[in-house]
Design a protein around this motif. Structure first.
Motif, PDB file in Angstrom:
ATOM      1  N   PHE A   1       0.837  -1.202   0.000  1.00 58.19           N
ATOM      2  CA  PHE A   1       0.000   0.000   0.000  1.00 58.19           C
ATOM      3  C   PHE A   1       0.873   1.254   0.000  1.00 58.19           C
ATOM      4  N   TRP A   2       1.848   1.304   0.902  1.00 57.80           N
ATOM      5  CA  TRP A   2       2.668   2.518   1.024  1.00 57.80           C
ATOM      6  C   TRP A   2       3.643   2.682  -0.137  1.00 57.80           C
TER       7      TRP A   2
ATOM      8  N   LYS B   1       2.935   1.806  -3.194  1.00 58.40           N
ATOM      9  CA  LYS B   1       2.054   2.322  -4.251  1.00 58.40           C
ATOM     10  C   LYS B   1       1.809   3.811  -4.026  1.00 58.40           C
ATOM     11  N   PHE B   2       1.544   4.191  -2.772  1.00 64.86           N
ATOM     12  CA  PHE B   2       1.281   5.582  -2.437  1.00 64.86           C
ATOM     13  C   PHE B   2       2.480   6.470  -2.778  1.00 64.86           C
TER      14      PHE B   2
END
Lengths: 227, 232
Positions: A98-99, A101-102
């Motif tokens: 997730f991070w 990708k962020f």
């Protein structure tokens, strides 16, 4: 067959996407042959190995090409299982993905926009960059690295913040990496840049200043003539 | 595992939400679907995905996971028994992830441009780009399926779920534009695949009918126009 064995990496000296892969290979102690590409004048080899997008990095392992930096990082982690980049626990892995990708899709895009724009667009991009950094500051939450005690997946993907963002700031005289607003990130930058394997593998600052200044000018001209 | 252990915050028309639904169905995981009103976001959604405030969010136990592809990987890793969603071989996994990135970052914006095209000229130009992309995906399908029915081979896998969940919107796009996007004269293998995907048990009831999506789009356009008018 001898020529199909081993690892090759097609790259471009200033690309942060390529650098992630170089760092990963270094952290895992994987030997590889580096092939510098001119992305403004793409070689037949690059176009053959990445026909869909024609971009670097492309990792070639045993003759098989793998493009897309984050896809390559996952591949490296799956094939060479020592010194893991991603955590073992599925929830922690999801959090890392997730991070990563962020950082790659949001922060990197806003920072680039801040470099290559003027006026309101520029101000908006600076604000967006800082809001994104705030979120990453919270995620860091006192850890030495996003990966914990060791450099991990998110650190490699977000690594551009440490050496590339300051260059952008210098070129357009802007401040995004405010150490009073982002003490954890500031600390992380120091730890990251001082890591022996990372600091050996950074593009020269003066070359980056020249390169990104030029890119900014080219894009500003393009954008004004497109209006 | 009790149904209340796995919750999915979602909205029916979202292809990203549909992906998670299909993945959970393929793994035979019981879950509670909690529909979200995206115009008025719930406390639960804002708490579970504070960074993006978007659906889908999977809540497993009390741990929230966001981003559809991150969730699909998570589901595959936690419920690691068969069927596996991602291929076993690392190179095949990399290939599947590459095409997933291409579909989300390059191809689906082209479809959106086509659906939103206002005049015939830009519609034709947008359609051409969509078809070019579909040709690449047709080749990817042939290489990945190795003669079987799905990107994942004999069974639905990761890439089937990634691309398949756009099929509702593709069909809605065909209604709106009057063009055949999935055309058996252009991409015969994908047309066959689309049929098999949509009629698969795990997909049953997940993807809304194209007419429903067309109505949804019209409703959104009206709401956006109203918001625009009232903010002037």
């Amino acid at each position: 067959m001898e020529e199909n064995q081993g690892v090759k990496l097609l790259g471009f000296w200033v690309s942060p996407y390529v650098l992630r892969v170089k760092w990963a290979l270094k952290l895992k102690g994987i030997e590889y042959e580096y092939i510098e590409e001119d992305v403004f004048n793409k070689s037949p080899l690059l176009l053959k190995l990445n026909p869909v997008k024609g971009q670097v990095p492309v990792l070639v392992h045993d003759g098989k090409p793998i493009p897309e930096s984050i896809v390559i990082l996952e591949y490296i982690d799956e094939v060479w299982k020592h010194s893991p980049l991603l955590p073992q626990d599925p929830y922690e892995r999801a959090n890392s993905r997730f991070w990563a990708k962020f950082a790659a899709e949001k922060l990197q895009a806003y920072a680039w926009e801040a470099l290559c724009s003027r006026g309101e667009d520029h101000e908006r991009a600076i604000k967006a960059s800082m809001e994104a950094l705030e979120k990453m500051e919270k995620e860091l939450n006192g850890k030495k690295f996003f990966g914990g005690d060791k450099i991990g997946f998110v650190d490699l993907v977000a690594g551009f913040i440490s050496y590339q963002l300051p260059v952008y700031e210098e070129i357009v005289s802007m401040k995004i990496l405010d150490s009073s607003k982002f003490p954890a990130i500031t600390n992380w930058i120091n730890n990251f840049l001082n890591h022996p394997l990372i600091k050996e593998e950074l593009p020269p600052k003066h070359k980056m200043l020249a390169y990104f200044s030029n890119r900014r000018n080219v894009i500003l001209v393009q954008n004004s003539s497109n209006k | 595992m009790a149904a209340s252990d796995v919750k999915l915050l979602g909205a029916r028309p979202s292809p990203f939400v549909n992906r998670v639904q299909v993945a959970l169905n393929l793994k035979s995981i019981d879950y509670e679907f909690i529909p979200q009103n995206l115009a008025e976001k719930s406390e639960l959604l804002l708490k579970s995905n504070p960074v993006h405030k978007k659906v889908p969010v999977l809540i497993h136990g009390d741990q929230p996971i966001s981003e559809s592809l991150v969730i699909v990987h998570y589901v595959d890793e936690v419920w690691s028994g068969p069927p596996s969603l991602l291929p076993a071989d690392p190179y095949d996994r990399a290939t599947a992830r590459f095409w997933a990135a291409y579909i989300d970052e390059k191809w689906s914006p082209l479809v959106r441009n086509l659906i939103n095209a206002t005049d015939e000229q830009s519609k034709a130009a947008a359609a051409e780009k969509v078809f070019e992309g579909l040709k690449l995906l047709e080749d990817a399908f042939v290489n990945s399926s190795k003669g079987k029915g799905f990107f994942g081979g004999e069974k639905l896998g990761f890439l089937d779920v990634v691309l398949g969940c756009y099929l509702g919107w593709v069909r809605a796009g065909e209604i709106i534009t009057g063009l055949k996007i999935l055309d058996e004269t252009k991409t015969a293998a994908l047309v066959g695949w689309a049929e098999r995907f949509t009629s698969n048990k795990a997909v049953d009831g997940v993807i809304p009918e194209p007419e429903e999506l067309v109505s949804f789009m019209k409703m959104q356009a009206r709401a956006a126009a109203a918001a625009d008018a009232s903010s002037k």
